[in-house]
Design a protein around this motif. Structure first.
Motif: not given
Length: 259
Positions: A121-130
């Motif tokens: 999901g988009q949120k999971t991807m953003i969290d991973f990048l953070d």
């Protein structure tokens, strides 16, 4: 250990009790005397670490006791896990295999491995990048690099656009249906990720090249990461790891699992 009823059942079945069986009268039990000794008869337990240096120091210290220590590299995982048995023994002199050690994957590699080949999901991807963005390098379809903050913003702002036409081509961000739901990703969105990290602490870093794809999963955008030339990368990891472990003269190293 068997009782009289079990012995009777075995004999009535025309069989013989296993060699070394102990007959215990009803109402009596056996106690392990080791618990009353000042010292145990042998080591039991599992040492676990993500540091290769500490793992090898432990194997060198406890594997020198003549118990024929073995290390098994489980290469079925995205990042191999090493299971060592320090009291393995030999065919002529088998041991109890109760003193073990595990070299687990570093958190960096574990985080990436948990995403590969699964809808993200988009949120999971953003969290991973953070969390792990300093290990990531993105590339656009035209070969240009994409700064992390720019790529993060683009992934966060993805939207879906339904296009009613057939498409016989499947690109990085397209899936083929009778009515193709195409993502309005823009031609320049990153479609390659190079993840640079060490699979274990005190190990050299390696580049993992991944293809980034996306599709509509019915409830939103699902991103997906897939290895590029993973077999080559995995062989390089296994070769270096095997070479390092093989420097311990008291350790036998093998690929595979031992249960």
């Amino acid at each position: 250990m068997i009782d009289f009823e079990q012995l009777q059942s075995i004999l009535l079945a025309g069989k013989s009790p296993a060699s070394g069986s102990t007959l215990v009268p009803a109402g009596m039990t056996l106690e392990r005397l080791e618990q009353f000794q000042e010292y145990p008869d042998r080591f039991r337990g599992t040492y676990q670490t993500g540091h290769l240096t500490h793992f090898m120091d432990y194997l060198e210290h406890y594997g020198a006791g003549g118990c024929d220590a073995h290390a098994f590299i489980d290469d079925s995982q995205p990042a191999p896990v090493v299971h060592a048995i320090l009291d393995h023994g030999t065919q002529e002199d088998p041991r109890w295999r109760q003193h073990t050690a595990i070299l687990s994957v570093a958190p960096t590699f574990a985080a990436l491995s948990g995403l590969i080949g699964k809808p993200i999901g988009q949120k999971t991807m953003i969290d991973f990048l953070d969390d792990w963005g300093d290990h990531c390098a993105f590339t656009r379809p035209d070969g240009a690099s994409a700064p992390l903050d720019v790529a993060r913003a683009e992934f966060a702002n993805l939207t879906l656009e339904t296009v009613r036409k057939l498409n016989s081509q499947r690109g990085d961000f397209t899936r083929q249906l009778s009515e193709v739901e195409r993502l309005s990703l823009g031609s320049g969105l990153p479609n390659r990720l190079t993840f640079t990290a060490a699979p274990w602490r005190d190990f050299s870093t390696h580049d993992l090249r991944l293809r980034l794809t996306a599709a509509d999963n019915g409830s939103g955008i699902a991103l997906e990461l897939r290895h590029i030339a993973w077999d080559t990368t995995r062989n390089a990891l296994l070769g270096e790891l095997t070479e390092k472990l093989s420097t311990l003269p008291t350790l036998s190293v093998r690929l595979g699992r031992f249960n």
